[in-house]
Design a protein around this motif. Structure first.
Motif, short mmCIF file in Angstrom:
data_model
loop_
_atom_site.label_atom_id
_atom_site.label_comp_id
_atom_site.label_asym_id
_atom_site.label_seq_id
_atom_site.Cartn_x
_atom_site.Cartn_y
_atom_site.Cartn_z
N SER A 216 5.99 60.88 27.23
CA SER A 216 6.88 61.82 26.21
C SER A 216 7.33 62.51 26.64
CB SER A 216 5.25 61.95 25.91
OG SER A 216 4.69 60.95 24.58
N VAL A 217 7.30 62.72 28.71
CA VAL A 217 7.30 64.08 29.06
C VAL A 217 9.43 63.83 29.12
CG1 VAL A 217 7.71 65.10 31.08
CG2 VAL A 217 6.14 64.90 30.01
N ARG A 218 8.90 62.38 29.67
CA ARG A 218 10.60 61.69 30.07
C ARG A 218 11.38 61.35 28.66
NH1 ARG A 218 10.73 55.72 31.79
NH2 ARG A 218 10.34 55.09 30.07
N ASP A 219 10.93 60.72 28.11
CA ASP A 219 12.06 60.63 26.90
C ASP A 219 11.45 61.25 25.53
OD1 ASP A 219 12.07 58.00 28.30
OD2 ASP A 219 10.29 56.60 27.58
N GLY A 220 10.53 62.18 25.55
CA GLY A 220 10.73 62.75 24.19
C GLY A 220 9.46 62.89 23.66
N LEU A 221 9.27 63.89 22.64
CA LEU A 221 8.00 63.44 21.93
C LEU A 221 8.25 63.26 20.24
CD1 LEU A 221 4.54 63.29 22.30
CD2 LEU A 221 4.70 66.14 21.17
N ILE A 247 -7.92 68.24 27.41
CA ILE A 247 -6.98 69.08 25.91
C ILE A 247 -6.56 69.81 26.58
CG2 ILE A 247 -7.66 70.62 24.10
CD1 ILE A 247 -9.99 68.66 24.31
N PRO A 248 -6.20 70.72 27.66
CA PRO A 248 -5.07 71.63 27.98
C PRO A 248 -3.66 71.20 28.18
CG PRO A 248 -6.56 72.43 29.23
CD PRO A 248 -7.17 71.01 28.56
N PRO A 249 -3.43 69.90 28.61
CA PRO A 249 -2.84 69.58 29.12
C PRO A 249 -1.68 68.87 27.80
CG PRO A 249 -3.61 68.20 30.64
CD PRO A 249 -4.49 69.47 29.99
N VAL A 250 -2.19 67.99 27.54
CA VAL A 250 -1.67 67.88 26.33
C VAL A 250 -1.33 68.96 25.89
CG1 VAL A 250 -2.73 66.54 24.35
CG2 VAL A 250 -3.08 65.64 26.00
N ALA A 251 -1.99 69.55 25.12
CA ALA A 251 -1.43 71.32 24.23
C ALA A 251 -0.21 71.18 25.23
CB ALA A 251 -2.52 72.13 24.10
N LEU A 252 -0.22 71.32 26.17
CA LEU A 252 0.85 72.11 26.98
C LEU A 252 2.34 70.76 26.60
CD1 LEU A 252 1.74 74.45 28.75
CD2 LEU A 252 1.46 72.55 30.60
N LEU A 253 1.83 70.27 26.19
CA LEU A 253 2.99 69.14 26.09
C LEU A 253 2.89 69.57 24.11
CD1 LEU A 253 4.83 66.03 26.65
CD2 LEU A 253 2.36 65.37 25.50
N PHE A 254 2.66 70.05 23.83
CA PHE A 254 2.37 70.00 22.88
C PHE A 254 3.77 71.21 22.07
CE2 PHE A 254 -0.07 66.08 21.59
CZ PHE A 254 1.03 65.75 20.20
N ALA A 255 3.05 72.28 23.17
CA ALA A 255 3.78 73.45 23.12
C ALA A 255 5.50 73.88 23.52
CB ALA A 255 2.82 74.53 24.00
N PHE A 256 5.38 73.24 24.83
CA PHE A 256 6.62 72.63 25.43
C PHE A 256 7.29 71.99 23.83
CE2 PHE A 256 9.80 70.31 27.60
CZ PHE A 256 10.34 71.15 28.31
N ASP A 257 7.05 71.14 23.19
CA ASP A 257 7.52 69.83 22.57
C ASP A 257 8.35 71.71 20.95
OD1 ASP A 257 9.03 67.91 20.71
OD2 ASP A 257 6.98 68.16 19.49
N LEU A 258 7.59 72.06 20.52
CA LEU A 258 7.66 73.17 19.81
C LEU A 258 8.39 74.28 20.45
CD1 LEU A 258 6.82 74.09 17.14
CD2 LEU A 258 5.20 75.33 17.81
N GLY A 272 2.37 68.82 15.81
CA GLY A 272 1.08 68.86 17.11
C GLY A 272 -0.16 69.43 15.84
N LEU A 273 0.04 69.58 14.69
CA LEU A 273 -1.09 69.55 13.84
C LEU A 273 -1.49 68.02 13.57
CD1 LEU A 273 0.00 72.84 11.46
CD2 LEU A 273 -1.41 72.62 13.26
N LEU A 274 -0.68 67.51 12.41
CA LEU A 274 -0.85 65.88 12.31
C LEU A 274 -1.82 65.15 13.50
CD1 LEU A 274 -0.96 63.53 11.07
CD2 LEU A 274 1.27 62.75 11.96
N ALA A 275 -1.75 65.37 15.38
CA ALA A 275 -2.06 65.04 16.19
C ALA A 275 -3.14 66.10 16.31
CB ALA A 275 -1.34 65.28 17.18
N ALA A 276 -3.64 67.03 16.50
CA ALA A 276 -4.61 67.98 15.86
C ALA A 276 -5.55 67.51 15.55
CB ALA A 276 -4.73 69.19 16.52
N SER A 277 -4.71 66.87 13.83
CA SER A 277 -5.93 66.59 13.30
C SER A 277 -6.77 64.79 13.02
CB SER A 277 -5.20 66.14 11.74
OG SER A 277 -5.17 67.54 11.27
N CYS A 278 -5.87 64.23 14.06
CA CYS A 278 -6.32 62.90 14.43
C CYS A 278 -7.77 63.20 15.38
CB CYS A 278 -4.94 61.84 15.21
SG CYS A 278 -4.24 61.51 13.66
#
Length: 323
Positions: A216-221, A247-258, A272-278
């Protein structure tokens, strides 16, 4: 060539599983006790302080135990002490070990030993319980060996995953294969997973999560990757509590995506909300249960021992004392 490395890993894992004496693996008897209660008594979730079976208790008194279990009272003996016994006494113990009644698998021991690994998240035990139920008529040693091979088979999926991660990072199939071969050759890793225990599944799931995040970092989320990461994280949280550290690095990935999705911030927020819900839907119930039962998110015994004795600030201050 990847399949050759994979096969070598499986062969070495099968050898390690057969070479180590019963219960020699880290906390193996306690992990087995959890699986046994699920398989023999139909308990979907095992209580944290329930007793082990009479079968396990008897085996710990007859078979030699690792040095870590030297606190067990006689007639339990460590490997060192066991092999100093006369040959006829060792033979008597072996005969009694193979004669442990099958009915004892469903009876509670009175020695005070507990299936303390029930504090671990349950997914590995759910997966192993049907196999143990299927082979319930076999000798205890054979059952342990087959569960060890099951663990090695699960852990072996780390080989293709290491290849994928190595290829993604190094942009080279040969270096990716070298990464997989290096992991396949690690002796301590084999020692850790060639036993009855949930580490075999944890390392595979964490490796899969690592690959998904790096991709996801390489190709986009996108939506598919976001849901995949959330599902794997949720599953991981049902294997080992150390997935909380993911959880923190995954959250950082979604924060960077936003942050980077300036043109479409709403789509990134929804991802991000959908991922957190899942992730919460898959594993949140387990950590809510931990908090209710122990007051601690991880629910592990180490955390329980510190509860009320060391503050959060005190724990953080100790970070700087680590060598």
């Amino acid at each position: 060539m990847l399949f050759v490395v994979w096969a070598c890993f499986l062969i070495r894992g099968a050898f390690y599983s057969a070479a180590f004496p019963i219960w020699e693996g880290f906390d193996e008897w306690a992990h087995f006790a959890v699986i046994q209660r699920m398989a023999e008594r139909g308990e979907a979730l095992v209580r944290r302080h329930c007793p082990v079976s009479r079968e396990i208790d008897a085996s710990l008194k007859l078979a030699p135990v690792p040095w870590e279990l030297r606190y067990l009272s006689p007639p339990s003996l460590t490997q060192d002490a066991y092999w100093r016994l006369p040959a006829n006494e060792r033979g008597r113990r072996q005969e009694q070990f193979h004669s442990i009644p099958a009915s004892w698998a469903t009876e509670d021991a009175r020695s005070g030993l507990t299936a303390y690994e029930a504090l671990q998240a349950p997914l590995y035990y759910w997966m192993a319980a049907p196999l143990l139920r299927l082979i319930r008529g076999l000798d205890l040693g054979t059952r342990v060996l087959l569960l060890r091979w099951f663990s090695v088979a699960l852990a072996s999926f780390i080989i293709p995953l290491c290849f994928l991660v190595g290829r993604l990072v190094c942009w080279n199939d040969s270096l990716g294969l070298a990464c997989a071969a290096l992991v396949a050759a690690m002796p301590e890793f084999l020692i850790d997973i060639a036993r009855v225990g949930n580490e075999c599944l944890g390392v595979v799931c964490f490796s899969l999560l690592t690959w998904l995040v790096l991709a996801s970092v390489r190709d986009g989320l996108n939506r598919t990757r976001a849901i995949s990461i959330a599902i794997v994280l949720g599953i991981g949280l049902l294997i080992k509590a150390y997935f909380l550290a993911a959880i923190p690095p995954v959250a950082l990935l979604f924060a960077f995506d936003l942050w980077s999705a300036r043109a479409k911030p709403r789509a990134a927020l929804m991802r991000g909300l959908l991922a957190a819900s899942c992730a919460l839907a898959i594993s949140g119930w387990w950590y809510i249960r931990n908090v209710v039962d122990t007051g601690i998110l991880a629910g592990l015994s180490e955390s329980e021992l510190l509860r009320g004795k060391v503050s959060a600030a005190g724990l953080l201050s100790r970070v700087f004392e680590i060598n």
